[in-house]
Motif scaffolding. Structure first.
Motif, PDB file in Angstrom:
ATOM      1  N   ASP A  93     -12.139   9.869  -9.020  1.00  0.00           N
ATOM      2  CA  ASP A  93     -13.258   9.205  -8.371  1.00  0.00           C
ATOM      3  C   ASP A  93     -12.714   8.780  -7.002  1.00  0.00           C
ATOM      4  OD1 ASP A  93     -15.084   7.381  -7.339  1.00  0.00           O
ATOM      5  OD2 ASP A  93     -14.920   5.627  -8.829  1.00  0.00           O
ATOM      6  N   LEU A  94     -13.292   9.584  -5.898  1.00  0.00           N
ATOM      7  CA  LEU A  94     -12.852   9.382  -4.300  1.00  0.00           C
ATOM      8  C   LEU A  94     -13.727   8.305  -3.603  1.00  0.00           C
ATOM      9  CD1 LEU A  94     -12.546  13.196  -3.505  1.00  0.00           C
ATOM     10  CD2 LEU A  94     -10.716  11.526  -4.153  1.00  0.00           C
ATOM     11  N   SER A  95     -14.692   7.960  -4.569  1.00  0.00           N
ATOM     12  CA  SER A  95     -15.645   6.992  -3.826  1.00  0.00           C
ATOM     13  C   SER A  95     -14.970   5.409  -4.123  1.00  0.00           C
ATOM     14  CB  SER A  95     -16.930   6.807  -4.489  1.00  0.00           C
ATOM     15  OG  SER A  95     -17.143   6.455  -5.686  1.00  0.00           O
ATOM     16  N   VAL A  96     -13.884   5.358  -4.838  1.00  0.00           N
ATOM     17  CA  VAL A  96     -13.470   3.752  -5.109  1.00  0.00           C
ATOM     18  C   VAL A  96     -13.172   2.876  -3.866  1.00  0.00           C
ATOM     19  CG1 VAL A  96     -11.017   4.477  -5.337  1.00  0.00           C
ATOM     20  CG2 VAL A  96     -11.776   2.376  -6.353  1.00  0.00           C
ATOM     21  N   GLY A  97     -12.668   3.486  -2.699  1.00  0.00           N
ATOM     22  CA  GLY A  97     -12.272   2.759  -1.589  1.00  0.00           C
ATOM     23  C   GLY A  97     -13.531   2.147  -0.983  1.00  0.00           C
ATOM     24  N   SER A  98     -14.425   3.246  -0.655  1.00  0.00           N
ATOM     25  CA  SER A  98     -15.709   2.895  -0.066  1.00  0.00           C
ATOM     26  C   SER A  98     -16.449   1.952  -0.788  1.00  0.00           C
ATOM     27  CB  SER A  98     -16.228   4.288   0.213  1.00  0.00           C
ATOM     28  OG  SER A  98     -15.676   5.092   1.205  1.00  0.00           O
ATOM     29  N   LEU A 280      -6.242   5.417  -1.145  1.00  0.00           N
ATOM     30  CA  LEU A 280      -5.019   5.900  -1.038  1.00  0.00           C
ATOM     31  C   LEU A 280      -4.096   5.169  -2.121  1.00  0.00           C
ATOM     32  CD1 LEU A 280      -4.434   7.432   2.708  1.00  0.00           C
ATOM     33  CD2 LEU A 280      -5.173   8.517   0.530  1.00  0.00           C
ATOM     34  N   GLN A 281      -4.046   3.743  -1.698  1.00  0.00           N
ATOM     35  CA  GLN A 281      -3.292   2.969  -2.511  1.00  0.00           C
ATOM     36  C   GLN A 281      -3.691   2.732  -4.198  1.00  0.00           C
ATOM     37  OE1 GLN A 281      -3.131  -1.078  -0.685  1.00  0.00           O
ATOM     38  NE2 GLN A 281      -2.429  -0.322   1.195  1.00  0.00           N
ATOM     39  N   VAL A 282      -4.855   2.736  -4.262  1.00  0.00           N
ATOM     40  CA  VAL A 282      -5.528   2.631  -5.605  1.00  0.00           C
ATOM     41  C   VAL A 282      -4.919   3.968  -6.481  1.00  0.00           C
ATOM     42  CG1 VAL A 282      -7.534   3.018  -7.325  1.00  0.00           C
ATOM     43  CG2 VAL A 282      -7.303   1.439  -5.610  1.00  0.00           C
ATOM     44  N   ILE A 283      -5.249   5.350  -5.708  1.00  0.00           N
ATOM     45  CA  ILE A 283      -4.706   6.593  -6.478  1.00  0.00           C
ATOM     46  C   ILE A 283      -3.211   6.557  -6.554  1.00  0.00           C
ATOM     47  CG2 ILE A 283      -4.575   8.989  -6.149  1.00  0.00           C
ATOM     48  CD1 ILE A 283      -7.280   9.059  -4.855  1.00  0.00           C
ATOM     49  N   PHE A 308       2.648  -3.027  -8.459  1.00  0.00           N
ATOM     50  CA  PHE A 308       3.720  -3.798  -7.967  1.00  0.00           C
ATOM     51  C   PHE A 308       4.598  -3.009  -7.227  1.00  0.00           C
ATOM     52  CE2 PHE A 308       2.937  -7.071 -11.230  1.00  0.00           C
ATOM     53  CZ  PHE A 308       3.532  -8.285 -11.055  1.00  0.00           C
ATOM     54  N   LEU A 309       4.789  -1.986  -7.480  1.00  0.00           N
ATOM     55  CA  LEU A 309       5.525  -0.994  -6.627  1.00  0.00           C
ATOM     56  C   LEU A 309       4.871  -0.603  -5.380  1.00  0.00           C
ATOM     57  CD1 LEU A 309       8.223   0.651  -6.151  1.00  0.00           C
ATOM     58  CD2 LEU A 309       7.017   2.658  -7.509  1.00  0.00           C
ATOM     59  N   ILE A 310       3.807  -0.281  -5.260  1.00  0.00           N
ATOM     60  CA  ILE A 310       3.102   0.067  -3.891  1.00  0.00           C
ATOM     61  C   ILE A 310       3.011  -1.284  -3.172  1.00  0.00           C
ATOM     62  CG2 ILE A 310       1.140   1.156  -3.077  1.00  0.00           C
ATOM     63  CD1 ILE A 310       2.524   3.054  -4.315  1.00  0.00           C
ATOM     64  N   VAL A 311       2.420  -2.202  -3.808  1.00  0.00           N
ATOM     65  CA  VAL A 311       2.187  -3.367  -2.951  1.00  0.00           C
ATOM     66  C   VAL A 311       3.618  -3.947  -2.308  1.00  0.00           C
ATOM     67  CG1 VAL A 311       1.646  -6.113  -2.993  1.00  0.00           C
ATOM     68  CG2 VAL A 311       0.107  -4.002  -3.987  1.00  0.00           C
TER      69      VAL A 311
END
Length: 353
Positions: A93-98, A280-283, A308-311
């Protein structure tokens, strides 16, 4: 290894070994929950990196920054849970950010004009659900390519977000990318705490825990694992695979809408520009957490570990004042290393069985 017992009416019995969290479905209780958390492959590297950041980044463990970390995690965690469900069925799902950005804009418009935060919440969630349902019907029922379809949804949702923001600015103003200011009650809710911990983080934790239970304890959750592992096996088991796909995208869109509302109360406004970075962050959080892009492997707690790691890493890099391109290099390297570690741990677990 997946055991597919005889089924009636497409129902999966609890003994079916579809859970890929490393924990087969069992009794409700504290021990299974603890085992699921401990089984997160990214957990050791997350603890190590947080320890290094605490020693090398002044102020990283200050309570003010910890609160900021927890609030940032709340948006990312809820959206990433939806992405996890989509990845489990071998979708994307590439639309999650938008979707998050558009939901925050729509929720902000309603909240600003009515002064009722609950109407803003309903609008944001329904916006996400509508996009998720559209994706689900196209991918699950009509069997369209999820990559192409969600890429198109990304572009449309992003454009609509900017259009609504511009129109809400008055007179069809061009260049507007946010909607605000919002009533003080919105920011008060975003800054509220329970037992000293941000309320938004508690909300995210509840959804993560609830999602983990759904994935491991329900026929639908185990069906998603089986569908991602083997679509043929899912069909032979009597599962309605098209509706399972549709439901997965609906869940992802709905959670993205909720994440958009949380983003709105965090910022005190709707933000049409948040989509690209959040995608990008979600994926990244989902993949680093150990959820496979090829389906059938992963889970909610793993994704929470990736969040936790990314944030934490992004926050520390901002503390050090690194330019955005250096931050992307570091985060990219961690994604590669984290994914490699997850694959190594999973392979070791498979050999030991």
């Amino acid at each position: 290894m997946i055991e597919i017992p005889a089924t009636k009416g497409g129902h999966l019995p609890a003994r079916t070994q579809l859970g890929r969290e490393g924990i087969p479905p069992g009794r409700w209780g504290l021990v299974p929950a603890v085992r699921q958390i401990v089984s997160v492959p990214i957990l050791p590297i997350t603890i190590l990196i947080y320890g290094i950041l605490a020693l090398t980044t002044p102020g990283f463990l200050s309570w003010t920054n910890v609160e900021n970390l927890l609030v940032s995690m709340s948006v990312l965690a809820i959206a990433a849970i939806g992405t996890t469900v989509v990845f489990l069925i071998a979708g994307i799902d590439l639309s999650v950010g938008s979707t998050i950005a558009l939901a925050s804009i729509m929720g902000a418009v309603v909240t600003r004009d009515t002064g009722m935060i609950f109407l803003g919440l309903a609008t944001a969630v329904l916006t996400g659900a509508a996009i998720g349902l559209f994706n689900g019907i196209c991918v699950g029922i009509l069997q369209l390519s999820p990559f192409v379809l969600t890429l198109g949804a990304l572009l449309v949702a992003r454009a609509v977000g900017y259009m609504v923001a511009s129109a809400a600015a008055g007179g069809g103003a061009t260049g507007a990318a946010s909607v605000g200011p919002l009533p003080p009650s919105v920011l008060n809710f975003g800054r509220s705490t329970i037992a000293g911990i941000p309320t938004l983080w508690w909300i995210a934790l509840i959804f993560v825990a609830g999602s983990a239970l759904v994935l491991s304890r329900t026929d639908t959750g185990r069906g998603w694992y089986l569908l991602g592992s083997s679509a043929r096996a899912a069909l032979f088991s009597g599962l309605r695979t098209r509706w399972l796909k549709c439901l997965a995208y609906l869940v992802a869109g709905t959670l993205a809408g909720l994440a958009g509302f949380i983003l709105m109360v965090t910022l005190g406004s709707g933000d049409a520009t948040a989509g690209d970075n959040l995608l990008l962050q979600v994926i990244a959080a989902t993949v680093v957490g150990g959820t496979s892009l090829f389906g059938g492997l992963g889970g909610a707690w793993r994704t929470f570990g990736g969040v936790f790691l990314i944030v934490g890493l992004t926050n520390a890099l901002n503390f050090h004042g690194l330019a955005s391109w250096y931050q992307e290099i570091v985060v990219g390297a961690v994604i590669v290393l984290g994914t490699a570690l997850a694959v190594f741990v999973q392979a070791a677990q498979a050999r030991s069985k």
